[in-house]
Design an enzyme around this catalytic site. Structure first.
Site, PDB file in Angstrom:
ATOM      1  N   PRO A 127       9.595 -17.408  37.590  1.00 50.86           N
ATOM      2  CA  PRO A 127      10.738 -16.509  37.388  1.00 50.86           C
ATOM      3  C   PRO A 127      10.893 -16.102  35.919  1.00 50.86           C
ATOM      4  CG  PRO A 127      11.330 -18.293  38.869  1.00 50.86           C
ATOM      5  CD  PRO A 127       9.945 -18.594  38.396  1.00 50.86           C
ATOM      6  N   GLY A 334       3.941  18.349  51.000  1.00 50.53           N
ATOM      7  CA  GLY A 334       5.298  18.905  50.999  1.00 50.53           C
ATOM      8  C   GLY A 334       6.271  17.906  51.617  1.00 50.53           C
ATOM      9  N   GLU A 358      -1.504  -8.658  38.403  1.00 48.48           N
ATOM     10  CA  GLU A 358      -2.702  -9.052  37.626  1.00 48.48           C
ATOM     11  C   GLU A 358      -2.691  -8.403  36.239  1.00 48.48           C
ATOM     12  OE1 GLU A 358      -6.332  -9.840  39.558  1.00 48.48           O
ATOM     13  OE2 GLU A 358      -5.369 -10.350  41.448  1.00 48.48           O
TER      14      GLU A 358
HETATM   15  C1  LIG Z   1       3.380  -7.714  45.025  1.00 47.57           C
HETATM   16  C2  LIG Z   1       3.111  -8.662  43.905  1.00 47.57           C
HETATM   17  C3  LIG Z   1       2.145  -9.644  44.077  1.00 47.57           C
HETATM   18  C4  LIG Z   1       1.903 -10.566  43.056  1.00 47.57           C
HETATM   19  N1  LIG Z   1       1.014 -11.589  43.260  1.00 47.57           N
HETATM   20  C5  LIG Z   1       0.891 -12.575  42.335  1.00 47.57           C
HETATM   21  C6  LIG Z   1       0.087 -13.735  42.604  1.00 47.57           C
HETATM   22  O1  LIG Z   1      -0.569 -13.844  43.641  1.00 47.57           O
HETATM   23  N2  LIG Z   1       0.059 -14.727  41.676  1.00 47.57           N
HETATM   24  C7  LIG Z   1       0.760 -14.665  40.508  1.00 47.57           C
HETATM   25  O2  LIG Z   1       0.687 -15.593  39.708  1.00 47.57           O
HETATM   26  N3  LIG Z   1       1.525 -13.567  40.213  1.00 47.57           N
HETATM   27  C8  LIG Z   1       1.617 -12.527  41.114  1.00 47.57           C
HETATM   28  N4  LIG Z   1       2.409 -11.435  40.857  1.00 47.57           N
HETATM   29  C9  LIG Z   1       3.163 -11.395  39.608  1.00 47.57           C
HETATM   30  C10 LIG Z   1       2.677 -10.331  38.643  1.00 47.57           C
HETATM   31  O3  LIG Z   1       1.418 -10.681  38.117  1.00 47.57           O
HETATM   32  C11 LIG Z   1       3.765 -10.167  37.562  1.00 47.57           C
HETATM   33  O4  LIG Z   1       4.854  -9.518  38.215  1.00 47.57           O
HETATM   34  C12 LIG Z   1       3.295  -9.362  36.383  1.00 47.57           C
HETATM   35  O5  LIG Z   1       2.361 -10.093  35.646  1.00 47.57           O
HETATM   36  C13 LIG Z   1       4.443  -8.962  35.449  1.00 47.57           C
HETATM   37  O6  LIG Z   1       5.277 -10.034  35.160  1.00 47.57           O
HETATM   38  P1  LIG Z   1       6.877  -9.895  35.342  1.00 47.57           P
HETATM   39  O7  LIG Z   1       7.108  -9.340  36.713  1.00 47.57           O
HETATM   40  O8  LIG Z   1       7.489 -11.181  35.004  1.00 47.57           O
HETATM   41  O9  LIG Z   1       7.286  -8.773  34.307  1.00 47.57           O
HETATM   42  P2  LIG Z   1       7.623  -9.006  32.746  1.00 47.57           P
HETATM   43  O10 LIG Z   1       6.552  -9.820  32.122  1.00 47.57           O
HETATM   44  O11 LIG Z   1       9.013  -9.482  32.638  1.00 47.57           O
HETATM   45  O12 LIG Z   1       7.509  -7.528  32.204  1.00 47.57           O
HETATM   46  C14 LIG Z   1       8.573  -6.578  32.344  1.00 47.57           C
HETATM   47  C15 LIG Z   1       8.147  -5.317  31.592  1.00 47.57           C
HETATM   48  O13 LIG Z   1       7.974  -5.620  30.201  1.00 47.57           O
HETATM   49  C16 LIG Z   1       6.670  -5.232  29.791  1.00 47.57           C
HETATM   50  N5  LIG Z   1       6.172  -6.172  28.783  1.00 47.57           N
HETATM   51  C17 LIG Z   1       6.220  -7.525  28.812  1.00 47.57           C
HETATM   52  N6  LIG Z   1       5.644  -8.042  27.710  1.00 47.57           N
HETATM   53  C18 LIG Z   1       5.204  -6.999  26.969  1.00 47.57           C
HETATM   54  C19 LIG Z   1       4.533  -6.859  25.728  1.00 47.57           C
HETATM   55  N7  LIG Z   1       4.150  -7.940  25.035  1.00 47.57           N
HETATM   56  N8  LIG Z   1       4.258  -5.625  25.258  1.00 47.57           N
HETATM   57  C20 LIG Z   1       4.612  -4.528  25.977  1.00 47.57           C
HETATM   58  N9  LIG Z   1       5.252  -4.580  27.165  1.00 47.57           N
HETATM   59  C21 LIG Z   1       5.552  -5.796  27.653  1.00 47.57           C
HETATM   60  C22 LIG Z   1       5.831  -5.290  31.053  1.00 47.57           C
HETATM   61  O14 LIG Z   1       4.644  -4.504  30.940  1.00 47.57           O
HETATM   62  C23 LIG Z   1       6.806  -4.736  32.069  1.00 47.57           C
HETATM   63  O15 LIG Z   1       6.835  -3.339  31.996  1.00 47.57           O
HETATM   64  C24 LIG Z   1       2.621 -10.472  41.846  1.00 47.57           C
HETATM   65  C25 LIG Z   1       3.564  -9.454  41.669  1.00 47.57           C
HETATM   66  C26 LIG Z   1       3.810  -8.560  42.674  1.00 47.57           C
HETATM   67  C27 LIG Z   1       4.855  -7.494  42.473  1.00 47.57           C
END
Ligand SMILES: Cc1cc2nc3c(=O)[nH]c(=O)nc-3n(C[C@H](O)[C@H](O)[C@H](O)COP(=O)(O)OP(=O)(O)OC[C@H]3O[C@@H](n4cnc5c(N)ncnc54)[C@H](O)[C@@H]3O)c2cc1C
Length: 374
Positions: A127, A334, A358
């Site tokens: 989280p 459309g 990823e």
């Molecule tokens: C359908 C789905 C399947 C998934 N499956 C897996 C799985 O099997 N295993 C697993 O471990 N994870 C999984 N994930 C998690 C996924 O890899 C993460 O959601 C992703 O890495 C982004 O992390 P976050 O959601 O915490 O976003 P955050 O890290 O909170 O990012 C929020 C925003 O801030 C930007 N940001 C953050 N840091 C920076 C930076 N340093 N510079 C610029 N921009 C930044 C991000 O690009 C994004 O736009 C899955 C996610 C989804 C939606």
């Protein structure tokens, strides 16, 4: 560079294409509507040897190279992205165990990962730790011959059906380690599938660990190698997501082309309006570019060249292009493109997550810029 495919690569693509066209495509809309895990597809993939596509023959796999894998995944994704992501995560876990596992871990887990009961899940995200993998909180404390895991994981693909979970957990002050956790291990609870925008047949869940005892023999790699293992798994995984994106662009292109010839406006097929032709042309160019970069990156990996930067480029280019292509596909349709009756509506939703999981597009750019500026 020889751009011709080998017999094995052609055969793998053909097998995947046949399954995709004959079975997966027809089921995709219903699985999406029902948010139902594609159990039948996973059984069929296993029967065809596609679940363990890159696993060594010594462990019951097809020992395909990365190019063959990428080509197969493109075909599967063209029909159903939810099936493709299930397959790609399974492959990521199998490859990681092949690379980092002990003989005993390979003997136990690789044959299992070739079966529908033994699907792999990759548990890194929490989280409070997505892009920022150094912020992990889930802990594993050594206790005799075991480690005891406590904490939360979120967004874990295939969690409802996985037989083995590759879990990254903090084992020291600045140390993260990787663990193989069997399905049903006491102290690990799998949450309900998240209600998602797209790729709804793929189940994505939270994991909760409370006093979850894992034998020390299930440590993958050495203590402290967890992040190194996770990041190397993601490097390879990004070729998978790029391939998935290419398959989705292909599906958009096919839908747009067909519809543009069938639908008339102002007394002629919309395919004869230049604005529509441009949307089709732009999608065809992006398909070609994304496919070429994805396959050359796969080839680099197969011949042992460094590929981290190229994998980030391929994932960035292909996933962003898939979103632009899905946008154009809806535009060409459309108002009908906005209806759940038409496939492009699903393609549009399925494409959205490609720039997120990823590693987001911003994280791919960080990886690329770091390499360019080095
Ligand atoms: C359908 C789905 C399947 C998934 N499956 C897996 C799985 O099997 N295993 C697993 O471990 N994870 C999984 N994930 C998690 C996924 O890899 C993460 O959601 C992703 O890495 C982004 O992390 P976050 O959601 O915490 O976003 P955050 O890290 O909170 O990012 C929020 C925003 O801030 C930007 N940001 C953050 N840091 C920076 C930076 N340093 N510079 C610029 N921009 C930044 C991000 O690009 C994004 O736009 C899955 C996610 C989804 C939606």
């Amino acid at each position: 560079m020889d751009l011709r495919l080998s017999e094995e690569q052609e055969a793998a693509r053909e097998t995947a294409r046949e399954l995709a066209e004959k079975k997966l495509l027809a089921r995709a809309a219903k699985l999406d509507a029902d948010e139902a895990f594609p159990e039948e597809a996973v059984r069929e993939l296993a029967d065809l040897g596609l679940l363990g596509m890159m696993t060594p023959e010594s462990h019951g796999g097809a020992a395909l190279d990365t190019v063959g894998y990428a080509l197969s995944l493109m075909e599967i994704a063209r029909a159903d992205a939810a099936v493709a992501v299930t397959l790609s995560v399974n492959n990521l876990v199998a490859e990681t165990i092949t690379q980092w596992g002990t003989d005993a871990q390979r003997d136990k887990y690789l044959p299992l990962l070739n079966t529908p009961e033994g699907l792999g899940a990759f548990a890194l995200t929490e989280p409070g730790a997505g892009s920022d993998v150094k912020a992990l909180r889930c802990r594993a404390a050594r206790d005799g011959d075991s480690y005891v895991l406590d904490g939360e994981k979120t967004w874990i693909t295939s969690a409802t059906h996985a037989g083995v979970f590759l879990v990254m957990a903090v084992t020291g002050e600045k140390e993260t380690s990787a663990f193989l956790v069997d399905k049903g291990t006491a102290g690990m609870t799998v949450g309900k599938p998240e209600p998602k925008m797209g790729q709804r047949g793929s189940h994505t869940c939270a994991l909760h660990f409370s006093g979850c005892r894992v034998p020390a023999a299930n440590l993958l790699g050495k203590p402290g190698e967890g992040l190194k293992i996770a990041l190397s798994a993601l490097d390879a995984g990004r070729i998978g997501i790029a391939s998935l994106s290419v398959g989705l662009i292909r599906a958009c292109l096919e839908e747009m082309t067909r519809y543009a010839k069938e639908r008339s406006a102002f007394g002629k097929p919309i395919a004869e309006h230049q604005a529509v032709q441009w949307m089709i042309a732009d999608t065809a160019v992006e398909h070609e570019a994304a496919e070429a970069l994805t396959l050359t990156t796969a080839w680099r990996r197969d011949v042992g060249q460094p590929f981290t930067e190229k994998a980030a480029m391929a994932k960035l280019l292909a996933s962003e292009a898939a979103n632009r292509s899905a946008y154009r596909a809806v535009q060409v349709f459309g108002g009908y493109g906005y209806s759940r009756e038409y496939r492009v509506e699903r393609l549009y939703r399925d494409a959205r997550v490609l720039t997120l999981y990823e590693g987001t597009s911003e994280i791919q750019r960080l990886v690329i810029a770091r390499n360019v500026l080095a």
